[in-house]
Enzyme design. Structure first.
Site, PDB file in Angstrom:
ATOM      1  N   LYS A   1      43.180  42.645  44.066  1.00 33.87           N
ATOM      2  CA  LYS A   1      44.111  42.438  45.171  1.00 33.87           C
ATOM      3  C   LYS A   1      43.466  41.582  46.249  1.00 33.87           C
ATOM      4  CE  LYS A   1      46.549  46.911  44.901  1.00 33.87           C
ATOM      5  NZ  LYS A   1      47.913  46.397  44.687  1.00 33.87           N
TER       6      LYS A   1
ATOM      7  N   ARG B   1      51.462  52.922  36.401  1.00 32.87           N
ATOM      8  CA  ARG B   1      52.349  53.233  35.272  1.00 32.87           C
ATOM      9  C   ARG B   1      51.545  53.615  34.030  1.00 32.87           C
ATOM     10  NH1 ARG B   1      54.986  47.375  35.717  1.00 32.87           N
ATOM     11  NH2 ARG B   1      54.417  47.783  37.873  1.00 32.87           N
TER      12      ARG B   1
ATOM     13  N   ASP C   1      46.308  45.506  37.770  1.00 35.46           N
ATOM     14  CA  ASP C   1      46.809  46.091  39.020  1.00 35.46           C
ATOM     15  C   ASP C   1      48.095  46.890  38.784  1.00 35.46           C
ATOM     16  OD1 ASP C   1      46.857  46.711  41.674  1.00 35.46           O
ATOM     17  OD2 ASP C   1      47.540  44.746  42.365  1.00 35.46           O
TER      18      ASP C   1
HETATM   19  N1  BES Z   1      49.568  50.809  44.225  1.00 36.43           N
HETATM   20  C1  BES Z   1      50.217  49.579  43.981  1.00 36.43           C
HETATM   21  C2  BES Z   1      51.605  49.511  44.597  1.00 36.43           C
HETATM   22  C3  BES Z   1      51.661  49.308  46.073  1.00 36.43           C
HETATM   23  C4  BES Z   1      51.505  48.041  46.605  1.00 36.43           C
HETATM   24  C5  BES Z   1      51.928  50.341  46.921  1.00 36.43           C
HETATM   25  C6  BES Z   1      51.586  47.839  47.967  1.00 36.43           C
HETATM   26  C7  BES Z   1      52.017  50.140  48.273  1.00 36.43           C
HETATM   27  C8  BES Z   1      51.848  48.892  48.810  1.00 36.43           C
HETATM   28  C9  BES Z   1      50.383  49.361  42.478  1.00 36.43           C
HETATM   29  O1  BES Z   1      49.372  49.864  41.697  1.00 36.43           O
HETATM   30  C10 BES Z   1      50.428  47.906  42.259  1.00 36.43           C
HETATM   31  O2  BES Z   1      49.444  47.267  42.498  1.00 36.43           O
HETATM   32  N2  BES Z   1      51.558  47.388  41.809  1.00 36.43           N
HETATM   33  C11 BES Z   1      51.730  45.997  41.598  1.00 36.43           C
HETATM   34  C12 BES Z   1      52.431  45.812  40.291  1.00 36.43           C
HETATM   35  C13 BES Z   1      52.427  44.389  39.797  1.00 36.43           C
HETATM   36  C14 BES Z   1      51.031  43.973  39.392  1.00 36.43           C
HETATM   37  C15 BES Z   1      53.363  44.267  38.608  1.00 36.43           C
HETATM   38  C16 BES Z   1      52.566  45.447  42.748  1.00 36.43           C
HETATM   39  O3  BES Z   1      53.480  46.130  43.215  1.00 36.43           O
HETATM   40  O4  BES Z   1      52.253  44.360  43.208  1.00 36.43           O
HETATM   41 ZN    ZN Z   2      48.351  51.436  42.460  1.00 38.59          ZN
HETATM   42 MN    MN Z   3      47.766  48.503  41.487  1.00 38.39          MN
END
Ligand code: BES
Ligand code: ZN
Ligand code: MN
Length: 495
Positions: A274, A348, A344
């Site tokens: 990230k 899931r 990331d």
């Molecule tokens: N934990 C994050 C989701 C998240 C992001 C929660 C920002 C709160 C604020 C999750 O694990 C994640 O990174 N999701 C990605 C998925 C993508 C790679 C398909 C996302 O939402 O960007």
């Molecule tokens: Zn996450």
């Molecule tokens: Mn993530």
């Protein structure tokens, strides 16, 4: 229990009293002694006090009674609802802190107006008061002498004390469950890693005889085939665990309610790392897990006559020489293979194994709570929990519980077209969508692959699990999901 319920006759002994006031100037505040009523009237006549919602005044009555009246505007009495009461109480407590007052007595009857009954108003006050008093100070305890020697004293005075005591306790217990979840949520990644989260669950089990906790460590997870959870956890020196937290309040043999909570104790994104900005917020990525523990604590405290199984897959998502990589193919506990196209999208993956595993307990339904997608914030902001489900009845029950709980949910569709998007050429399923858009739904479509036709609701709490300070909450974790699911469980238990 921090909240004290006092006799109505002792109201006048209080130093600071919170009173609900409505917009209609001829309306009298319910249940106030005439002397105080006159003080409010006098103030109203000056013209500042309108009784509008969000309004807040501190006035200083003359004479021997209370020193301060905190007047909480509630709007028109016919429009009054529980949430307005909760917000008003939250504001009153914040005000007390601002003016360095460490006690407040809520005149509960004065908040029970319009359609709101005294018991419900008192419950709302107990809940909101307990939530508003919460501060996360584990690593910065109160140093100022006055705060140290004067922990906040919150009292609730009402005329029909005995009639409403059960409801008041209920409000407080739900808020304490949420506050427990908030503390776990707020605790940073170096303090709360998977093993530490497991320890918290184990302490819950020690505290309540009806709660049993078992923790699967890495060797057991490997032997039993939790390939998705192990894949996500492989980059960290802190190994992943699977926490099993069972509450037996119902009859033996009665099918439990299944709860699954995402327990990523820190989400760096892994090799698909990230950006740095706000990455610290990914310490909150275990708020689903925290909610499950908060719910189980509250259920045990309320002695709800039902059975619950809470499953928490916990891992830390870090990049390293041992980390899983984009392109890897994992074999999940279900036997389905997963192509990891983005490390990331780890939530899931760990949920997949947990959803498979929880079905061994033959639950009547499954609810999972997860800070799963940034996309839910695009869709709903920080206002509502995203709900995706394969079952209309269960979703309607949750939606209906939400209306009273003070938490909002909004259902998103799960149509076949979305299911198409997670197909993989080389594995049974891909962990991200092949197209952009609808990220919350495609994540849910992925989860659904691990549900063998049983009622299931997925709650994406990524937008609601933490935030800036508001009327009730201080900055940080909110305990999102605890109030909602407790409301649903209480209805289910017929309590
Ligand atoms: N934990 C994050 C989701 C998240 C992001 C929660 C920002 C709160 C604020 C999750 O694990 C994640 O990174 N999701 C990605 C998925 C993508 C790679 C398909 C996302 O939402 O960007
Ligand atoms: Zn996450
Ligand atoms: Mn993530």
């Amino acid at each position: 229990m921090a909240l004290k319920i006092i006799d109505y006759k002792d109201l006048l002994k209080a130093e600071n009293i919170a009173v609900g006031v409505v917009e209609n100037s001829s309306a009298r505040s319910r249940g106030l002694p005439p002397g105080l009523e006159a003080e409010i009237k006098r103030f109203r006549q000056i013209g500042d006090l309108k009784g509008k919602k969000d309004e807040l005044y501190v006035i200083y009555p003359a004479g021997k009674g209370p020193r301060r009246l905190i007047l909480c505007g509630l709007g028109k009495s016919e429009d009054l609802d529980i949430e307005k009461i909760r917000k008003a109480i939250g504001r009153a407590i914040k005000k007390c802190r601002e003016i360095k007052q460490w006690n407040l007595t809520i005149a509960a009857d004065s908040f029970a107006l319009g359609k709101v009954k005294t018991g419900n108003a008192a419950q709302a006050a107990a809940l909101a008061g307990t939530l508003a008093l919460y501060q996360y100070r584990e690593y910065k305890p109160a140093r100022k002498a006055e705060e140290k020697i004067m922990p906040f004293k919150l009292c609730l005075a009402l005329r029909e004390k005995t009639v409403n005591i059960r409801q008041i306790k209920q409000g407080e217990i739900i808020a304490e469950g949420a506050n427990f979840a908030r503390t776990l949520g707020n605790r940073p990644g170096n303090r709360l890693f998977p093993q530490a989260l497991a320890k918290e669950a184990i302490s819950l089990g020690r505290k309540y005889s009806k709660i049993t906790v078992r923790v699967k460590q890495k060797p057991e997870l490997s032997k039993q085939g939790f390939g998705a959870l192990l894949g996500v956890g492989s980059g960290s020196i802190n190994p992943p665990v699977l926490i099993e937290c069972i509450y037996r309040g119902g009859k033996t043999g009665q099918a439990p309610v299944g709860l699954v909570g995402k327990g990523i104790t820190f989400d760096s994104g892994g090799i698909s790392i990230k950006p740095s900005a706000k990455m610290d917020e990914m310490r909150y990525d275990m708020c689903g897990a925290a909610a499950v523990l908060g719910i189980i604590q509250s259920a045990a405290e309320l002695k709800l006559p039902l059975n619950l199984v809470g499953i928490i897959p916990a891992a830390e998502n870090l990049p390293s020489a041992t980390a899983y990589r984009p392109g890897d193919i994992l074999t999940s506990l279900s036997g389905q293979t997963i192509e990891v196209l983005n490390t990331d999208a780890e939530g899931r993956l760990i949920l997949a194994d947990a959803l498979t595993y929880i079905q061994r307990f033959k639950p009547e339904c499954i609810i999972d709570l997860a800070t799963l997608t940034g996309a839910v914030i695009v869709a709903l902001g920080h206002i509502a929990i995203g709900l995706v489900s394969n079952n209309d009845q269960l979703s309607d029950e949750i939606k209906s519980a939400a209306r009273d709980s003070g938490e909002r949910v909004w259902r998103l569709p799960l149509w076949d077209e979305y299911r198409e998007l997670i197909k993989s050429e080389v594995a049974d399923v891909a962990n991200i969508s092949s197209k952009s858009g609808a990220g919350t739904i495609t994540a849910s479509a992925f989860l659904e692959k691990f549900i063998n036709s049983m009622p299931w609701v997925h709650l994406d709490i990524a937008g609601t699990a933490w935030g800036e300070a508001g009327a009730i909450y201080s900055k940080g974790a909110t305990g999102s999901g605890v109030r909602l699911i407790m409301e649903w469980l209480i209805r289910k238990a017929g309590k």
